[in-house]
Motif scaffolding. Structure first.
Motif, short mmCIF file in Angstrom:
data_model
loop_
_atom_site.label_atom_id
_atom_site.label_comp_id
_atom_site.label_asym_id
_atom_site.label_seq_id
_atom_site.Cartn_x
_atom_site.Cartn_y
_atom_site.Cartn_z
N ARG A 56 15.36 -68.40 33.40
CA ARG A 56 15.58 -69.61 32.45
C ARG A 56 14.51 -70.58 32.84
O ARG A 56 14.60 -71.62 32.27
N ALA A 57 13.83 -70.29 33.64
CA ALA A 57 12.61 -71.37 33.90
C ALA A 57 11.74 -71.67 32.79
O ALA A 57 11.06 -72.69 32.53
N PRO A 58 11.11 -70.44 32.14
CA PRO A 58 10.25 -70.85 30.86
C PRO A 58 10.86 -71.82 29.77
O PRO A 58 10.11 -72.59 29.27
N GLY A 59 12.37 -71.45 29.60
CA GLY A 59 12.95 -72.45 28.73
C GLY A 59 13.04 -73.86 29.05
O GLY A 59 12.85 -75.00 28.43
N ARG A 60 13.42 -73.87 30.43
CA ARG A 60 13.37 -75.42 31.06
C ARG A 60 11.85 -75.95 30.78
O ARG A 60 11.73 -77.41 30.76
N ALA A 61 10.77 -75.36 31.33
CA ALA A 61 9.41 -75.87 30.90
C ALA A 61 9.43 -76.00 29.68
O ALA A 61 8.74 -77.25 29.29
N TYR A 62 9.57 -75.37 28.65
CA TYR A 62 9.32 -75.85 27.24
C TYR A 62 10.31 -77.12 26.86
O TYR A 62 9.63 -77.95 26.35
N GLU A 63 11.48 -77.39 27.47
CA GLU A 63 12.15 -78.67 26.98
C GLU A 63 11.51 -79.76 27.86
O GLU A 63 11.35 -80.79 27.26
N LEU A 64 11.17 -79.57 28.99
CA LEU A 64 10.50 -80.64 29.85
C LEU A 64 9.06 -81.05 29.68
O LEU A 64 8.62 -82.06 30.22
N MET A 65 8.24 -80.04 29.23
CA MET A 65 7.00 -80.26 29.12
C MET A 65 6.62 -81.82 28.43
O MET A 65 5.66 -82.29 29.04
N PRO A 66 7.15 -82.35 27.32
CA PRO A 66 6.65 -83.48 26.70
C PRO A 66 6.99 -85.01 27.61
O PRO A 66 6.27 -85.68 28.04
N ILE A 67 8.23 -84.61 28.66
CA ILE A 67 8.54 -85.64 29.64
C ILE A 67 7.68 -85.37 30.64
O ILE A 67 7.24 -86.54 31.26
N ALA A 68 7.37 -84.36 31.15
CA ALA A 68 6.36 -84.17 32.20
C ALA A 68 5.05 -84.82 31.80
O ALA A 68 4.09 -85.43 32.62
N VAL A 69 4.45 -84.51 30.64
CA VAL A 69 3.22 -85.14 30.16
C VAL A 69 3.35 -86.39 30.22
O VAL A 69 2.12 -87.21 30.59
#
Length: 357
Positions: A56-69
């Motif tokens: 499930r980590a890739p899906g989490r990365a997809y969701e969180l990418m804008p906030i991380a940016v």
């Protein structure tokens, strides 16, 4: 200028990746806590729970990418501003537009990564995660309706009691109607397995054919059934539209449209998937007025907190507009792009205000 761009890109990319890894570790911990209660059900053990969380980590990365940016850019710019490095660059003739252009170059790479993860990595990984969990628990995929899954295919209505993790069907009923909407035949089968390119091999078949003056019952050990229904369509029926790839969304939307069914929810999800990677560009534009100015140490944390809350607000509005668009039948493209356009305009106004000061 090439040296400053490389330096800026290195600082931003390092900060963004660090924030993303921290978020992934945090969410993986909470996901694992949620899975612990399922350990021991059937053959589901701790290593299966760990595998589920990792898939499930890739899906989490997809969701969180804008906030991380956003947070990573805020942090990197704040550090550069505190060390007066941005001041030196501005004194050397670097304009705000040039600085924003450098930020956009870095954000563009993360936007591309977001698209690739959301399209090619996250959907199959998430599907594999849930299939693995179902298989190890010894369960089958259930549906919301007590009668199972219902699908319309041209003039046929298909009812499937159970969809197995390997896309096999059990408890199949096919209701066929003629062009006058009169019931023509009912086909029941114990199990169905997909056969490429567009057929299903049904076993233990009982077909009831309604003729003009009599009813004929036919029993067959096996039957080949042609249908537009495919494992891909069944797979997308079991996941949220936000978790689907653009290819699956497009195929399923076309299937619904061909059968005169509502597609608004899936159209919004499609355009949201198209627009979502560009949120990285919006985030760096929002970060510039918050993190690009030189503030005292006690005010830096306040500015970063305000920027983070702005990013969270963007994430919430993104989901809100998608739901409102589906409920009120708004234009799918308008529902998907409105939050990004609003926040980009907000970023432009904020940059202009900071520059004016």
């Amino acid at each position: 200028m090439k040296i400053y761009r490389r330096y800026l890109a290195r600082e931003l990319a390092g900060a963004i990746l660090l924030v993303l890894l921290a978020f992934l570790a945090l969410f993986a911990f909470f996901d694992l806590l949620g899975e612990i209660k399922s350990v021991g059900q059937g053959g589901y053990q701790l290593h299966h729970a760990l595998g589920f969380v990792l898939l499930r980590a890739p899906g989490r990365a997809y969701e969180l990418m804008p906030i991380a940016v956003l947070i990573g850019t805020l942090y990197a710019l704040s550090v550069l501003a505190r060390h007066s490095e941005l001041t030196v660059l501005r004194a050397s003739g670097l304009s705000t537009a040039a600085l924003l252009g450098g930020l956009f170059q870095v954000a563009g790479l993360f936007a591309l990564a977001t698209y690739l993860i959301g399209e090619f990595v996250a959907p199959p990984a998430e599907r594999a995660a849930y299939q693995m969990r179902l298989k190890e628990k010894g369960r089958m995929v259930g549906q919301d309706l007590r009668s199972g899954l219902w699908v319309k295919d041209e003039r046929s209505f298909i009812n499937v009691r159970v969809v197995l993790p390997d896309a096999r069907l059990r408890g199949i009923r096919i209701y066929e109607f003629d062009e006058m909407a009169r019931l023509r035949a009912i086909t029941e089968a114990a199990e169905g397995k997909h056969v490429l390119p567009d057929s299903w091999r049904l076993t233990e078949v009982v077909q009831t054919v309604l003729l003009a003056e009599r009813v004929e019952v036919r029993k067959m050990p096996e039957m080949l059934w042609r249908s537009a229904l495919s494992p891909d369509i069944l797979a997308v029926l079991m996941v949220s539209p936000d978790r689907m790839s653009l290819r699956h969304l497009s195929a399923y939307t076309k299937h619904l449209a061909d059968n005169h069914q509502k597609t608004n929810r899936y159209d919004i999800a499609f355009w949201k998937k198209v627009v979502y990677p560009l949120a990285a560009l919006v985030m760096v534009a929002l970060a510039l007025p918050f993190g690009g100015a030189h503030y005292r140490a006690d005010r830096v944390s306040i500015k970063i907190f305000a920027g983070v809350m702005t990013g969270i607000l963007f994430y919430m509005l993104n989901g809100l507009f998608a739901n409102l668009g589906a409920i009120n039948s708004w234009s799918p493209l308008l529902s998907a792009v409105t939050p990004s356009v609003l926040f980009m305009l907000t970023a432009v106004v904020m940059i202009w205000w900071v520059e004016k000061r």
